[in-house]
Design an enzyme around this catalytic site. Structure first.
Site, PDB file in Angstrom:
ATOM      1  N   HIS A   1      52.192  52.520  45.875  1.00  0.00           N
ATOM      2  CA  HIS A   1      53.483  51.913  46.476  1.00  0.00           C
ATOM      3  C   HIS A   1      54.372  52.729  47.371  1.00  0.00           C
ATOM      4  CE1 HIS A   1      56.623  48.994  46.688  1.00  0.00           C
ATOM      5  NE2 HIS A   1      57.378  49.586  45.968  1.00  0.00           N
TER       6      HIS A   1
ATOM      7  N   HIS B   1      61.900  56.613  46.863  1.00  0.00           N
ATOM      8  CA  HIS B   1      62.906  55.814  46.846  1.00  0.00           C
ATOM      9  C   HIS B   1      62.908  55.202  45.229  1.00  0.00           C
ATOM     10  CE1 HIS B   1      59.481  52.931  46.440  1.00  0.00           C
ATOM     11  NE2 HIS B   1      60.322  51.808  46.138  1.00  0.00           N
TER      12      HIS B   1
ATOM     13  N   ASP C   1      52.687  27.735  73.119  1.00  0.00           N
ATOM     14  CA  ASP C   1      53.005  29.395  73.000  1.00  0.00           C
ATOM     15  C   ASP C   1      52.187  29.812  71.645  1.00  0.00           C
ATOM     16  OD1 ASP C   1      54.583  27.932  71.283  1.00  0.00           O
ATOM     17  OD2 ASP C   1      56.332  29.486  71.831  1.00  0.00           O
TER      18      ASP C   1
ATOM     19  N   GLU D   1      65.054  56.162  39.627  1.00  0.00           N
ATOM     20  CA  GLU D   1      65.314  54.745  38.612  1.00  0.00           C
ATOM     21  C   GLU D   1      64.104  54.591  37.663  1.00  0.00           C
ATOM     22  OE1 GLU D   1      65.879  49.908  39.243  1.00  0.00           O
ATOM     23  OE2 GLU D   1      65.148  51.141  41.012  1.00  0.00           O
ATOM     24  N   ASP D   2      63.104  55.140  38.086  1.00  0.00           N
ATOM     25  CA  ASP D   2      61.707  55.033  37.205  1.00  0.00           C
ATOM     26  C   ASP D   2      61.317  56.259  36.603  1.00  0.00           C
ATOM     27  OD1 ASP D   2      62.003  52.286  38.087  1.00  0.00           O
ATOM     28  OD2 ASP D   2      60.337  52.428  39.362  1.00  0.00           O
TER      29      ASP D   2
ATOM     30  N   ASP E   1      59.680  48.405  51.276  1.00  0.00           N
ATOM     31  CA  ASP E   1      59.451  48.177  49.904  1.00  0.00           C
ATOM     32  C   ASP E   1      59.038  46.628  49.550  1.00  0.00           C
ATOM     33  OD1 ASP E   1      59.637  48.793  46.958  1.00  0.00           O
ATOM     34  OD2 ASP E   1      61.437  47.831  47.241  1.00  0.00           O
TER      35      ASP E   1
END
Length: 291
Positions: free
Chosen positions: A48, A72, A259, A76-77, A138
């Site tokens: 990821h 990122h 278009d 947090e994880d 993300d």
């Protein structure tokens, strides 16, 4: 020896040896931090942040932004602390990682409050727009792998994407990301309509392929003859959501849409732009397939 970040480095604009060293180090650091953590698909979690970093590289983002994209989710994880990221990669990267973490804690409260949600997102990233760009990358990868979550969660995430993230991408002028998010939301919210629309566009693209290629070839030749040397051309097909929305506005009359395809010419100066307009005007002719 090949490294998992090699394609990220190749996608960057003129990467330095230092860029390569830091991005590889960040990847190895994140991979170790996430350990045995898995995605809903059962794949290692590191795929990821790697996908996010690749998107950021293709967008032309700098080394610090790509590094922050890789890292990122670490604070947090995983047990990693923000102070450790700052020590290893600098205050700039740490600030972006912290900003993305804060954004992740904002909860979507429904369509009727999407304007407020968007406002909060923009205010939260006002000091560094790169934070929201990481968040968009993300969200793009999460949307690309949405099939692995429950139907209820899929619908909620797709709706949030359409009502919050698509408008933000549009405000930032990120047309490709906007179109991708739009189509992925469309695919999950209205699967049958999306399938029909995508099949039609694919058929139209195949039918007009030869004519479009010939037009681009003639255009490049004419531009070179006009003395416009430093240019590039891009062609695109209208994205599924945009086409479906326009078709609805035109009372479902396909003959009113002209278009489906477009050719873009990128030149380095306004003078070249004016010259290019003249060349395009002289070459103008209808192309089969509604170009």
């Amino acid at each position: 020896m090949a490294h998992p970040t090699d394609d990220i480095i190749r996608a960057m604009q003129s990467p330095t040896a230092k860029d390569t060293e830091i991005i590889r180090d960040a990847y190895d650091f994140a991979e170790k931090a996430h350990g045995e953590e898995k995605r809903k698909s059962g794949e290692p979690y590191i795929i990821h942040p790697r996908a996010i970093a690749l998107t950021l590289a293709k967008l032309g983002m700098d080394r610090d932004t790509i590094t922050a994209g890789i890292l990122h989710d670490t604070i947090e994880d995983t047990p990693v602390k923000l102070e450790e990221i700052e020590k290893r990669y600098g205050a700039n990267v740490a600030s972006m990682v912290e900003g993305v973490t804060k954004l992740s804690k904002l909860k979507y409260r429904g369509v009727e409050r999407h304007v407020e949600s968007m406002r909060r997102l923009l205010v939260a990233t006002a000091n560094d727009v790169r934070v929201i760009i990481i968040k968009l990358a993300d969200r793009l990868h999460n949307m690309e792998t949405l099939q692995y979550v429950s139907e209820e969660k899929r619908a909620r995430i797709a709706l949030e994407t359409r009502e919050v993230y698509v408008p933000i991408a549009e405000r930032l002028g990120m047309g490709l990301i906007k179109a991708q998010l739009e189509d992925l939301a469309f695919k999950n919210l209205e699967p049958e309509k999306y399938k029909e629309t995508a099949a039609f566009l694919e058929k139209e693209a195949e039918r007009a392929k030869g004519a479009l290629e010939e037009t681009v070839k003639d255009l490049r030749k004419a531009l070179a003859e006009a003395g416009i040397k430093n240019f590039r051309t891009e062609s695109r097909i209208k994205n599924a959501h945009s086409f479906a929305a326009k078709l609805e506005r035109k009372d479902n009359d396909i003959d009113k849409i002209y278009d489906i395809f477009a050719v873009r010419i990128i030149v380095p100066s306004s003078d070249d732009c004016y010259k290019t307009l003249g060349v395009v005007h002289s070459l103008w002719r209808p192309i089969p397939g509604r170009v």
